[in-house]
Design an enzyme around this catalytic site. Structure first.
Site: not given
Length: 254
Positions: A65, A159
């Site tokens: 991760d 984003y």
């Protein structure tokens, strides 16, 4: 010959987000040009592994991760144990989420920034020392046209901000480490046919808007991003650094 400048034989290339559409296409392109791959993602994909094996490409995979603060060190140590060098680093892992500012809680914001920006910063930081020791290196960060324009109609304020940060990180690193023969560039893809742009039924009405606002009138393919990535990772772009190469079918030209 010019064609030889696109070869990266025996170079070691790390690709994050390698099991995603763009990441896998980039990994294939680099391997086809001769690179030894170190691939990472949050989980493996057997069918993708089988495809790489069928082509006799050299690759190793480490599951992890990238949002975890200790993973960059683990990734770089794994790479150096396998190949003793880091010639190319491609930061491709990323997520997108369509939320308005009011709908973003702190946890969602942190997740977006941790994966899209902070992880890129950390992996670059972990790699730079080895590249300085080697006397050269190439870093390619995958940003987005959304880091340049606020595209429509989807809401994606966090984003957009995360990708704009990736672009400025790219330019700053290119300036700071040019004296060490380390080149740093980014690609800013537009709408590409990957899982990230695979819309749920309630949002499929966005597709005609996306195509209408794209001068070429269509979405791109991961291989079109990969071709640009190979250029920026190879000696063919030896005098290119600090560039954000937009691959968007002309979207940001309007």
């Amino acid at each position: 010959m010019i064609i030889d400048k696109f070869k990266i034989s025996k170079k070691t290339a790390i690709v994050t987000g390698a099991m995603g559409g763009n990441g896998f296409a980039i990994a294939n392109a680099l391997a086809e040009a001769g690179a030894k791959l170190i691939l990472t993602d949050i989980k493996e994909n057997k069918s993708m592994f089988d495809e790489l094996k069928s082509k006799n490409y050299s690759f190793s995979f480490i599951e992890g991760d990238i949002s975890k603060s200790d993973f960059p060190k683990e990734l770089i140590n794994f790479t150096l144990e396998k190949h003793n060098s880091i010639d190319i680093l491609v930061n491709c892992a990323g997520i997108a989420e369509n939320l308005t500012m009011e709908d973003y809680d702190d946890q969602s914001l942190k997740k977006m920034m941790d994966i899209n920006f902070t992880s890129v910063f950390r992996i670059c930081r972990q790699s730079i020392g080895q590249m300085k020791k080697q006397g050269d290196g190439v870093i390619l960060n995958i940003g987005s046209m959304s880091g340049i324009v606020s595209n429509f109609p989807q809401p994606q304020v966090a984003y957009n901000a995360s990708k704009a940060a990736v672009h400025m990180l790219t330019k700053s690193l290119a300036s700071d480490y040019a004296e060490h023969n380390i080149r740093v560039n980014a690609i800013a893809p537009g709408y590409i046919k990957t899982d990230m742009c695979d819309l749920p039924e309630e949002n499929k009405h966005w597709y005609p808007v996306w195509n209408q606002m794209t001068p070429m009138g269509r979405m791109g393919n991961p291989e079109e991003v990969a071709a640009a990535a190979l250029f920026l990772c190879s000696p063919a772009s030896s005098y290119v650094s600090g560039e954000v190469l937009v691959v968007d079918g002309g979207y940001t030209s309007r």
